[in-house]
Design an enzyme around this catalytic site. Structure first.
Site, PDB file in Angstrom:
ATOM      1  N   GLU A  38      -1.965  22.048 -18.350  1.00 19.43           N
ATOM      2  CA  GLU A  38      -0.589  21.632 -18.081  1.00 19.43           C
ATOM      3  C   GLU A  38      -0.504  20.135 -18.384  1.00 19.43           C
ATOM      4  O   GLU A  38      -0.508  19.294 -17.493  1.00 19.43           O
ATOM      5  CB  GLU A  38      -0.192  21.913 -16.632  1.00 19.43           C
ATOM      6  N   ASP A  48       1.210  41.542  -3.951  1.00 19.10           N
ATOM      7  CA  ASP A  48      -0.216  41.539  -3.635  1.00 19.10           C
ATOM      8  C   ASP A  48      -1.048  41.962  -4.847  1.00 19.10           C
ATOM      9  O   ASP A  48      -0.509  42.370  -5.882  1.00 19.10           O
ATOM     10  CB  ASP A  48      -0.500  42.445  -2.434  1.00 19.10           C
ATOM     11  N   ASN A  81       2.153  46.922   0.289  1.00 21.84           N
ATOM     12  CA  ASN A  81       1.840  47.195   1.697  1.00 21.84           C
ATOM     13  C   ASN A  81       3.012  46.955   2.641  1.00 21.84           C
ATOM     14  O   ASN A  81       2.855  46.968   3.865  1.00 21.84           O
ATOM     15  CB  ASN A  81       0.617  46.389   2.156  1.00 21.84           C
ATOM     16  N   ASP A 117      -5.189  30.131 -11.838  1.00 20.19           N
ATOM     17  CA  ASP A 117      -4.795  28.733 -11.794  1.00 20.19           C
ATOM     18  C   ASP A 117      -5.950  27.892 -11.278  1.00 20.19           C
ATOM     19  O   ASP A 117      -6.620  28.270 -10.312  1.00 20.19           O
ATOM     20  CB  ASP A 117      -3.591  28.551 -10.868  1.00 20.19           C
ATOM     21  N   HIS A 136       6.899  29.667 -13.926  1.00 23.32           N
ATOM     22  CA  HIS A 136       7.208  29.600 -12.493  1.00 23.32           C
ATOM     23  C   HIS A 136       7.808  28.266 -12.076  1.00 23.32           C
ATOM     24  O   HIS A 136       8.327  28.145 -10.967  1.00 23.32           O
ATOM     25  CB  HIS A 136       5.933  29.848 -11.680  1.00 23.32           C
ATOM     26  N   ASP A 137       7.721  27.254 -12.939  1.00 26.59           N
ATOM     27  CA  ASP A 137       8.253  25.927 -12.625  1.00 26.59           C
ATOM     28  C   ASP A 137       9.554  25.623 -13.355  1.00 26.59           C
ATOM     29  O   ASP A 137      10.018  24.480 -13.330  1.00 26.59           O
ATOM     30  CB  ASP A 137       7.219  24.853 -13.014  1.00 26.59           C
ATOM     31  N   ASP A 187      -3.705  23.192 -13.663  1.00 28.39           N
ATOM     32  CA  ASP A 187      -2.493  22.636 -13.077  1.00 28.39           C
ATOM     33  C   ASP A 187      -2.554  21.113 -12.935  1.00 28.39           C
ATOM     34  O   ASP A 187      -3.581  20.567 -12.526  1.00 28.39           O
ATOM     35  CB  ASP A 187      -2.294  23.276 -11.690  1.00 28.39           C
ATOM     36  N   ASP A 204       4.981  44.290   3.318  1.00 25.54           N
ATOM     37  CA  ASP A 204       5.190  43.047   4.074  1.00 25.54           C
ATOM     38  C   ASP A 204       6.170  42.107   3.377  1.00 25.54           C
ATOM     39  O   ASP A 204       6.386  40.984   3.818  1.00 25.54           O
ATOM     40  CB  ASP A 204       3.863  42.339   4.338  1.00 25.54           C
ATOM     41  N   ASP A 256       5.006  44.382  -4.215  1.00 21.67           N
ATOM     42  CA  ASP A 256       4.472  44.528  -2.862  1.00 21.67           C
ATOM     43  C   ASP A 256       4.107  45.988  -2.617  1.00 21.67           C
ATOM     44  O   ASP A 256       4.965  46.865  -2.718  1.00 21.67           O
ATOM     45  CB  ASP A 256       5.526  44.054  -1.851  1.00 21.67           C
TER      46      ASP A 256
END
Length: 557
Positions: free
Chosen positions: A257, A29, A23, A98, A330-331, A200, A25, A21
């Site tokens: 996938e 990003d 910025n 993706d 990520h899964d 995906d 928040d 990150d």
């Protein structure tokens, strides 16, 4: 097999929301990715797969897309995206995004119009069906639990199909207009300078148009929707059309996938004539799930199951083409926790796992944080963000498990484990953000982080750099890319070993993947040790005396 530009490369997945990150928040990003391109280049990375950054309500963390042509403001702008593509190219790096086209977001313009007039043109962009006296058309269970059918607002007996969350309606691939709009969008992105896509949930695009019930496989009377993919035919027509229209003209790298593709049809999916460039090697990572209910999974993954699936997978792939090898994404839960007992976690077990993966045949895909040994974190129920995890927790509770048992199971397998912020340093929030991150940081960030590991020669990060350099070296790149894979010591307990052969060159990897010492008989004479995770090896007579998690690569000519 024709040699392709991506065959000898190393790939790396970025989950942008959790990468860096810039910025303040609390959300990663595009600028954060640009900021770390030199770090990735130094690691030895050539190809970046970036999880979705399209405009999205973020019900499923970006896999519910409301506008395929726009970057979500939380990540930046389209100008930022174009700059990222340009900066990657300056470093001879390739970008994959993706491609999520089995479904879109319920906030997408098409779906909003479909709900306003389900019998109109846009209603045909989705699967909208009459129910059975107010009940769903079929007994299919979504990937996230519950029925795949949701009532169309304002109608008692009209339902729309969603294989995932109800906010992710499935697109109707039988509709030629829908396919044309998808292909137009893909080509638009390729024209922006992408090298290709990770594709995906693509096995779900072909439906059973008879809309028949399946044999129930749970107390809810439902059956998992993925079983539909195993009984329907014709998906190849869609995939081949997409390949010819969108990928071939750009010589794109496409990573499907596609899980559990049967051996006899593998050549249809990958290789010179396949629908995709490659598919992920999920089977070794999912060995612990085979034939088991979610609540009965073993933890960590049994070694023998993992070895057996790896050997089987490498064998059936070799004649078809290349696979993309992973230990996490990520899964998935973190590979460091899935493959290594918690009490054995450390440099030698992590380095052994890295060697086993990176020396196999196929395209290696690292996941962010894998190179520093990021592992699962300890969770409280209120901290979970992932829809699938929350649903599985409740399924376990409804099955009679205590809160403690359900939390333990959900924590082990949660996708949230892979989505905790990248650990850049030992400062507050692991250097990911100056503000509170959107997802809790793993509590081990003070000792597992990039900054500290960069300074230590013996860190797992620097080991990954040396291992990647070894794989990409002029002397060993060809054999580690194209060499045959042959299992060895298949019956030896906790020994993971295989050979790679190419021309008159041969490499043999032998790994003692356990916390106990092992003595292994060497089956032939080797000229030299070319890579190892201990400072030295010990051979007495013709027996290799292996220390816990020792991994050795021998060369024979």
């Amino acid at each position: 097999m024709k040699k392709k530009w991506w065959h000898n490369k190393i790939a790396y997945q970025i989950y942008p929301k959790s990468f860096l990150d810039t910025n303040g928040d609390g959300i990663g990003d595009i600028e954060g990715i640009i900021n770390k391109l030199d770090y990735l280049k130094d690691l030895g990375i050539d190809i970046l797969w970036i999880s979705p950054m399209y405009h999205s309500p973020m019900v499923d963390n970006g896999y519910d897309i409301s506008d395929y042509y726009a970057i979500d403001p939380m990540f930046g702008t389209m100008e930022d995206m174009k700059r990222l593509i340009d900066e990657a190219k300056k470093r001879d790096m390739y970008l994959l995004m993706d491609l999520v086209v089995n479904h879109c977001s319920s906030q997408h313009e098409w779906f909003q119009k479909a709900m306003a007039d389900p019998d109109g043109e846009y209603g045909t962009y989705f699967y909208i069906k009459e129910g059975k006296n107010g009940q769903p058309p079929t007994n299919w269970r979504s990937y996230f639990g519950g029925s795949v059918w949701e009532k169309v607002p304002g109608y008692e007996n009209k339902f729309y199909l969603h294989s995932f969350a109800k906010e992710q309606p499935d697109l109707n691939w039988e509709n030629e207009v829908v396919r044309e709009k998808i292909y137009e969008m893909i080509c638009w992105w390729m024209d922006q300078g992408l090298a290709g896509f990770r594709i995906d949930a693509i096995m779900n695009i072909k439906k059973d148009l008879t809309w028949s019930d399946l044999e129930p496989d749970g107390p809810d009377g439902l059956a998992d929707v993925y079983k539909v993919t195993g009984k329907v035919k014709g998906i190849g027509d869609f995939l081949l059309e997409m390949k010819h229209r969108c990928f071939e003209p750009y010589d794109a790298l496409t990573v499907g996938e596609a899980m559990f593709v049967k051996e006899e049809i593998l050549p249809q999916f990958i290789g010179d004539q396949g629908y995709f460039s490659t598919i992920f090697a999920f089977e070794p990572c999912h060995a612990y799930r085979k034939g088991k209910n979610y609540m009965d999974y073993d933890w960590p993954q049994p070694f023998d199951d993992w070895k057996k699936e790896t050997f089987h997978n490498q064998k059936i792939i070799e004649k078809a083409g290349f696979e993309a090898n992973i230990i996490e994404n990520h899964d998935q839960p973190r590979g460091a926790s899935l493959f290594i007992p918690e009490e054995d976690y450390g440099f030698y077990s992590l380095s052994a796992l890295a060697m086993i993966m990176l020396c196999q045949r196929g395209l290696p895909f690292l996941y962010q944080g894998q190179e520093i040994g990021m592992s699962n974190r300890r969770w409280e129920y209120a901290e979970f963000n992932d829809l699938e995890t929350i649903n599985q927790y409740h399924i376990a509770r409804e099955a009679g498990m205590s809160e403690e048992q359900a939390l333990k199971i959900a924590s082990h397998h949660s996708r949230d484990n892979a989505r905790t912020p990248m650990q850049w340093n030992h400062d507050e929030n692991a250097g990911f953000s100056t503000e509170k991150p959107w997802m809790p940081v793993n509590e081990n960030y003070k000792i597992v982080n990039v900054k500290d590991e960069e300074k230590e020669y013996g860190s797992i990060l620097n080991f990954y750099k040396r291992l990647i350099a070894f794989r990409k070296s002029g002397e060993y790149n060809e054999i580690l890319t194209y060499g045959d894979f042959k299992p060895m010591y298949e019956e030896e307990y906790h020994i993971f070993a295989y050979s790679r052969s190419y021309g008159d060159q041969k490499l043999v990897l032998i790994c003692n993947f356990s916390s106990e010492g092992k003595s292994v008989e060497l089956l032939e004479d080797y000229e030299s040790v070319v890579f190892v995770n201990y400072e030295q090896t010990t051979v007495i007579g013709n027996r290799l005396q292996m220390k816990p998690y020792e991994c050795v690569v021998y060369e024979k000519r």
